[in-house]
Design a protein around this motif. Structure first.
Motif, short mmCIF file in Angstrom:
data_model
loop_
_atom_site.label_atom_id
_atom_site.label_comp_id
_atom_site.label_asym_id
_atom_site.label_seq_id
_atom_site.Cartn_x
_atom_site.Cartn_y
_atom_site.Cartn_z
N ALA A 89 0.85 -1.19 0.00
CA ALA A 89 0.00 0.00 0.00
C ALA A 89 0.88 1.24 0.00
N ASP A 90 0.49 2.22 -0.77
CA ASP A 90 1.20 3.49 -0.82
C ASP A 90 0.47 4.51 0.07
N GLY A 91 1.11 5.61 0.32
CA GLY A 91 0.45 6.70 1.02
C GLY A 91 0.61 6.68 2.54
N TRP A 92 1.51 5.85 3.04
CA TRP A 92 1.78 5.81 4.48
C TRP A 92 3.17 6.39 4.69
N PRO A 93 3.27 7.64 5.13
CA PRO A 93 4.58 8.29 5.29
C PRO A 93 5.53 7.48 6.17
N GLY A 94 6.69 7.18 5.62
CA GLY A 94 7.73 6.50 6.38
C GLY A 94 7.62 5.00 6.48
N VAL A 95 6.51 4.42 6.03
CA VAL A 95 6.35 2.96 6.11
C VAL A 95 5.73 2.42 4.83
N PHE A 103 7.15 -2.04 6.82
CA PHE A 103 8.58 -1.87 6.62
C PHE A 103 8.90 -0.39 6.44
N GLY A 104 10.06 0.03 6.94
CA GLY A 104 10.58 1.33 6.56
C GLY A 104 10.99 1.26 5.10
N HIS A 105 11.00 2.38 4.42
CA HIS A 105 11.31 2.35 2.98
C HIS A 105 12.73 1.84 2.72
N ALA A 106 13.68 2.20 3.56
CA ALA A 106 15.05 1.71 3.38
C ALA A 106 15.12 0.20 3.61
#
Length: 71
Positions: A32-38, A54-57
């Motif tokens: 899912a997109d649209g969750w800042p930082g995760v 998950f964190g993006h990194a």
């Protein structure tokens, strides 16, 4: 580190399946997109099951490891 959350926290989320998914109910993940930082991730066969966040990194490292054949 990924954390598991129950789906109810992500009910309004628009989930998308991998473009590699063949639609026959195989082993697919949805993100899912649209969750800042995760980046929420779930099993497409169990949409009411747990959601990993998950964190993006962390997600980028995970995907790189899969592409490199290490996982």
């Amino acid at each position: 580190m990924a954390t598991a959350q129950q789906t109810h926290q992500h009910d309004a989320t628009a989930w998308r399946r991998s473009s590699f998914s063949n639609g026959d109910g195989g082993n697919c993940l949805e993100v899912a997109d649209g969750w800042p930082g995760v980046l929420p991730v779930r099993d497409s066969k169990d949409p009411n099951g747990p959601v990993l966040r998950f964190g993006h990194a962390e997600w980028a490292v995970f995907v790189a490891q899969i592409r490199a054949g290490r996982l």
